[in-house]
Design a protein around this motif. Structure first.
Motif, PDB file in Angstrom:
ATOM      1  N   TYR A   1       6.735 -10.037   3.519  1.00 30.66           N
ATOM      2  CA  TYR A   1       6.757  -8.916   2.562  1.00 30.66           C
ATOM      3  C   TYR A   1       5.865  -9.548   1.414  1.00 30.66           C
ATOM      4  O   TYR A   1       4.875  -8.757   0.858  1.00 30.66           O
ATOM      5  CB  TYR A   1       7.901  -8.386   2.066  1.00 30.66           C
ATOM      6  N   ALA A   2       5.957 -10.609   1.336  1.00 28.45           N
ATOM      7  CA  ALA A   2       5.135 -11.141   0.037  1.00 28.45           C
ATOM      8  C   ALA A   2       3.666 -11.239   0.114  1.00 28.45           C
ATOM      9  O   ALA A   2       2.894 -11.054  -0.559  1.00 28.45           O
ATOM     10  CB  ALA A   2       5.754 -12.792  -0.359  1.00 28.45           C
TER      11      ALA A   2
ATOM     12  N   TYR B   1       2.397  -7.834  -0.105  1.00 30.72           N
ATOM     13  CA  TYR B   1       2.230  -7.609  -1.742  1.00 30.72           C
ATOM     14  C   TYR B   1       1.018  -8.321  -2.239  1.00 30.72           C
ATOM     15  O   TYR B   1       0.303  -7.975  -3.017  1.00 30.72           O
ATOM     16  CB  TYR B   1       3.449  -8.053  -2.226  1.00 30.72           C
TER      17      TYR B   1
ATOM     18  N   PHE C   1      -2.109  -6.370  -1.577  1.00 32.87           N
ATOM     19  CA  PHE C   1      -2.463  -5.560  -2.623  1.00 32.87           C
ATOM     20  C   PHE C   1      -2.907  -6.069  -3.781  1.00 32.87           C
ATOM     21  O   PHE C   1      -3.885  -5.442  -4.295  1.00 32.87           O
ATOM     22  CB  PHE C   1      -1.172  -4.759  -2.986  1.00 32.87           C
ATOM     23  N   VAL C   2      -2.441  -7.052  -4.410  1.00 29.80           N
ATOM     24  CA  VAL C   2      -3.015  -7.636  -5.541  1.00 29.80           C
ATOM     25  C   VAL C   2      -4.376  -8.286  -5.358  1.00 29.80           C
ATOM     26  O   VAL C   2      -5.132  -7.996  -6.202  1.00 29.80           O
ATOM     27  CB  VAL C   2      -1.976  -8.727  -6.209  1.00 29.80           C
TER      28      VAL C   2
ATOM     29  N   LEU D   1       3.772  -0.002   0.426  1.00 30.86           N
ATOM     30  CA  LEU D   1       4.648  -1.512  -0.121  1.00 30.86           C
ATOM     31  C   LEU D   1       6.025  -0.694  -0.160  1.00 30.86           C
ATOM     32  O   LEU D   1       7.011  -1.479  -0.166  1.00 30.86           O
ATOM     33  CB  LEU D   1       4.103  -1.790  -1.475  1.00 30.86           C
TER      34      LEU D   1
ATOM     35  N   ILE E   1       5.604   0.033  -8.314  1.00 40.62           N
ATOM     36  CA  ILE E   1       5.231  -0.718  -6.999  1.00 40.62           C
ATOM     37  C   ILE E   1       6.030  -2.170  -7.385  1.00 40.62           C
ATOM     38  O   ILE E   1       6.895  -2.728  -6.568  1.00 40.62           O
ATOM     39  CB  ILE E   1       3.929  -1.055  -6.761  1.00 40.62           C
TER      40      ILE E   1
ATOM     41  N   ILE F   1      13.015  -6.804  -2.644  1.00 45.42           N
ATOM     42  CA  ILE F   1      13.051  -7.474  -1.567  1.00 45.42           C
ATOM     43  C   ILE F   1      13.516  -8.962  -1.710  1.00 45.42           C
ATOM     44  O   ILE F   1      14.043  -9.411  -0.735  1.00 45.42           O
ATOM     45  CB  ILE F   1      11.462  -7.490  -0.927  1.00 45.42           C
TER      46      ILE F   1
ATOM     47  N   PHE G   1      -3.249  -9.383 -14.923  1.00 45.70           N
ATOM     48  CA  PHE G   1      -2.911  -8.465 -14.004  1.00 45.70           C
ATOM     49  C   PHE G   1      -2.129  -9.401 -12.892  1.00 45.70           C
ATOM     50  O   PHE G   1      -1.113  -8.761 -12.515  1.00 45.70           O
ATOM     51  CB  PHE G   1      -4.300  -7.937 -13.441  1.00 45.70           C
TER      52      PHE G   1
ATOM     53  N   MET H   1       1.752  -8.761 -12.010  1.00 42.61           N
ATOM     54  CA  MET H   1       2.551  -8.617 -10.674  1.00 42.61           C
ATOM     55  C   MET H   1       3.436  -9.366 -10.206  1.00 42.61           C
ATOM     56  O   MET H   1       4.407  -9.090  -9.650  1.00 42.61           O
ATOM     57  CB  MET H   1       1.301  -8.197  -9.622  1.00 42.61           C
TER      58      MET H   1
ATOM     59  N   PHE I   1       7.384  -8.746  -9.451  1.00 47.62           N
ATOM     60  CA  PHE I   1       7.826  -9.207  -8.219  1.00 47.62           C
ATOM     61  C   PHE I   1       9.185 -10.195  -8.267  1.00 47.62           C
ATOM     62  O   PHE I   1      10.159  -9.978  -7.463  1.00 47.62           O
ATOM     63  CB  PHE I   1       6.879 -10.030  -7.235  1.00 47.62           C
TER      64      PHE I   1
END
Lengths: 95, 642
Positions: A29-30, A33, A36-37, A65, B78, B85, B383, B387, B391
């Motif tokens: 998943y990381a 993610y 996406f970034v 996501l 998001i 998770i 940014f 994020m 997370f």
């Protein structure tokens, strides 16, 4: 004197399996993610391009996501329950 | 005053308080007070997780940010969801195995270290208070349109009610308040989104016929010899001012003052009417050229200038499907009108001006309006930092972690996390529709976007507004209750009982928790008043950064690195707190809050995670390696209690 958990937890033979699986799924998943970034930073114009049903990549990836998180969570739980049942004595089915 | 919202609100608060008194008898032991006896069913706990987590930041702040900055607000949705998770795959079961009432218990389970007890308790308090601020600000934001009361009264009301909830029945009543609120929030947000889709898109939104669409003046002008001359002679230009990259023009018509934003397009000089609020030395307030009054407030804003290139009656779409709704807004031919706030002084008066701005739908529905992903390297780092903190922050929030102690087994902790992911994920998808619905329905308060979602609901009728506002208020109650339980646990259980070794009885531990809840509640009230007007999601983003920096490195290394020592954990927590808060305090956003220029800030970015999280990890590794001989190293990675 060490502090003890509220409810005494017995030995869980499935815990090693669950920990290992959890770490791998976290890494998967990381990676998604981070993708996406990364796209936002390295290729920001791509986020505005239409990719599915009139929706742009930013919306599809963002929704993705969220949905992928749920799918991975369900897969993880199924695998854990299966392993807990296989290794009798695990306390997995409880709850 | 409209009484329906008031009656629903009072009924809701009455029900919550009644429930707290009902559960009070179950909270006489420490286990009952701090962990609801550890017997909450995983499905109830999962929805309570959602109720705990979906705070004012999620409902008010994210919708408000999407309503003004488009997709950038959705980045929070998001990130907040992705954080679960980490909680599920890495933290949930070990936390349940190791802990008793608090996050400190889990960190300290293998060390019995006074240092960890103190540092983790401080961290819990710091993160909880950082997180409390936006919740209390949200409370103040809600009561003004709902009950017609000032911001401070709303903050005091929430503080008072929450203190009663927590002081009567601790985690049990908190759990059920969160369960009910979580369920209602998802259900009624769905109703609002369906209503938005049924109404569809238009360029002249009129709130279902209740508020006529206001057409702002656009004046063509010519420039000759440095003088600006409107083509319509009814307008007289009085002066111009350059502020924050905008050229603003003051003009009069029929003796009334107006402000315009000047722009040049295709060789033509265009003046677009702004909204403004002007405060004189005696405090007298003018809004858009007339004295401020309930009949002359700032107008609600937010609309589409064109939908896929069409304007006026041709642009009205009628009912649309969810994907079509997003596709139409995100079209390159759709133009969105948003408003930029600037503050300045003119003729001895303090002005807050809202200047119109036109952005293509394509830009609105991708990152870049608030977070400059195509900006300077520093803006890009900011940014990444945001994020990263979103997370990693969820799994380090003390008020979320304590919910793992309200279920009976690690498997129940895992299952309740999955229920939470389903409910929270679904809600976060709804936030994009609610935020964009507000952005295109002329319901956004230009002075404070936090109320965008309830005001969107009001455009569909008073009943929906009343229910949504009551739920929003419950949203604040639920989250603040959880935070205060976490903070009171840190004071009474971690500090007083364990760190100070007061040897408290079960009963006195409960009493200490209640007194701590009262004290933390008072602090929260004061901060909620002081931080009025700041976007609540922005503030929660900072709380995530502090949690991710102070707590997560310790949790992860304790579970996965057997050389971790107690001193390493203590140093990591303290470095995480100091570095993250230090960066925040000296950031441009906080300098703006202090009333100073952003450029004066010594640190050029707002989100500390990218620096503070690695600093905390590094500190833990270095200090642990340096203190191996002390014998404090753990030997049981994975947190398995044998």
């Amino acid at each position: 004197m060490l502090h003890e958990p509220a409810a005494r937890q017995g030995h869980d033979p499935a815990s090693r399996y669950k920990t290992r699986l959890g770490v791998w799924m976290f890494l998967v998943y990381a990676l998604i993610y981070a993708g996406f970034v990364g796209i936002n930073l390295l290729w920001p114009s791509a986020m505005g391009s239409t990719v599915l049903m009139g929706l742009n990549l930013a919306v599809v990836y963002g929704f993705g996501l969220i949905v992928i998180a749920l799918i991975l969570a369900v897969i993880y739980n199924s695998a854990c329950v299966k392993e807990e049942k296989r290794l009798e004595g695990g306390r997995g089915g409880e709850g | 005053m409209d009484w329906m919202p008031v009656i629903i609100f009072i009924a809701f608060v009455g029900a919550v308080l009644g429930m707290s008194f009902y559960f009070a008898r179950k909270a006489r032991s420490a286990a009952g007070y701090y962990a609801a006896g550890g017997n909450i069913h995983w499905s109830v706990n999962g929805i309570a997780f959602a109720g705990d987590y979906l705070s004012a930041a999620s409902f008010l702040g994210i919708c408000g940010m999407i309503a003004t900055a488009g997709y950038d607000g959705f980045l929070y949705s998001i990130g907040y969801l992705a954080g679960w998770i980490v909680a599920l795959f890495v933290v949930a079961e070990p936390m349940k195995r190791l802990g008793k009432y608090t996050f400190t218990d889990a960190l300290d389970a293998r060390f019995n270290s006074k240092g960890i007890q103190l540092a983790a308790a401080i961290s819990t308090l710091v993160v909880s208070i950082f997180y409390l601020i936006p919740q209390m600000v949200g409370a103040g934001v809600l009561v003004t349109p709902l009950l017609g009361l000032p911001h401070a009264v709303g903050v005091i009301m929430v503080g008072g009610i929450v203190i009663i909830i927590v002081a009567t029945a601790g985690m049990t009543s908190t759990t059920y308040v969160q369960f009910i609120k979580g369920g209602l929030l998802v259900v009624f947000s769905t109703i609002v989104v369906v209503a938005v889709l049924v109404r569809g898109l238009t360029t002249e939104p009129d709130q279902g016929g209740k508020v006529p669409f206001h057409k702002y003046a656009t004046v063509l002008a010519t420039e000759a010899d440095g003088a600006l001359v409107p083509e319509d002679p009814a307008w007289q230009v009085q002066g111009t001012k350059d502020v924050a990259g905008l050229t603003l023009v003051r003009a009069t018509r029929d003796g009334r003052d107006y402000w315009f934003k000047k722009s040049v397009k295709d060789g033509k000089t265009i003046l677009d009417e702004c909204q403004y609020q002007s405060v004189g030395t005696e405090g007298e307030t003018i809004i858009n050229g007339a004295p401020a009054s309930p009949e002359n407030p700032l107008r609600q804003v937010g609309n589409l200038e064109s939908v896929e290139g069409r304007k006026g009656s041709e642009a009205a779409t009628g009912s649309v499907g969810p994907f079509d709704f997003l596709a139409k807004i995100g079209s390159p031919d759709t133009l969105v009108k948003t408003w930029k706030m600037v503050k300045f002084e003119d003729q001895g008066r303090k002005l807050t001006l809202y200047a119109p701005s036109y952005t293509s739908g394509q830009k609105i529905l991708k990152p870049g309006q608030k977070f400059k992903v195509e900006g300077t390297p520093l803006e890009r780092l900011d940014f990444i930092s945001l994020m990263l903190a979103l997370f990693l922050g969820t799994a380090a929030l003390p008020h979320i972690l304590i919910r793992y102690y309200t279920v009976a087994t690690p498997a129940a902790a895992r299952k309740s996390t999955i229920v939470a992911i389903a409910a929270i994920g679904f809600f976060y998808i709804l936030t994009l529709f609610m935020g964009l619905g507000a952005m295109t329905s002329a319901v956004v308060n230009p002075a404070d976007n936090n109320m965008s979602a309830p005001l969107l609901a009001r455009s569909f009728g008073t009943l929906l507004f009343a229910v949504i506002s009551a739920i929003a208020f419950a949203t604040v109650l639920g989250t603040v209750s959880g935070l205060i339980v976490a903070a009171s646990g840190a004071v009474a259980h971690d500090l007083m009982d364990r760190f100070m070794g007061l040897g408290m009885t079960d009963r006195s531990k409960v009493m200490a928790g209640k007194i701590a809840a009262f004290a933390v509640g008072i602090v929260a009230i004061i901060l909620g008043i002081l931080f009025q007007g700041v976007n609540v999601t922005f503030l929660v983003g900072l709380a995530f950064a502090v949690a991710a920096s102070a707590n997560l490195p310790s949790i992860l290394m304790l579970l996965f690195w057997k050389k971790t020592t107690a001193k390493g954990i203590v140093a990591s927590i303290l470095v995480g707190i100091v570095v993250s808060i230090g960066i925040i305090l000296f950031s441009p956003d906080l300098y703006e809050l202090y009333g100073r220029q952003r450029s004066e800030a010594p640190i050029p970015f707002a989100n500390p995670g990218l620096f503070s999280i690695p600093a905390s990890f590094l500190t833990l590794v270095v200090v642990s390696l340096m203190t191996q001989k002390s014998g404090n190293a753990g030997s049981n990675p994975g947190g398995h209690v044998e």
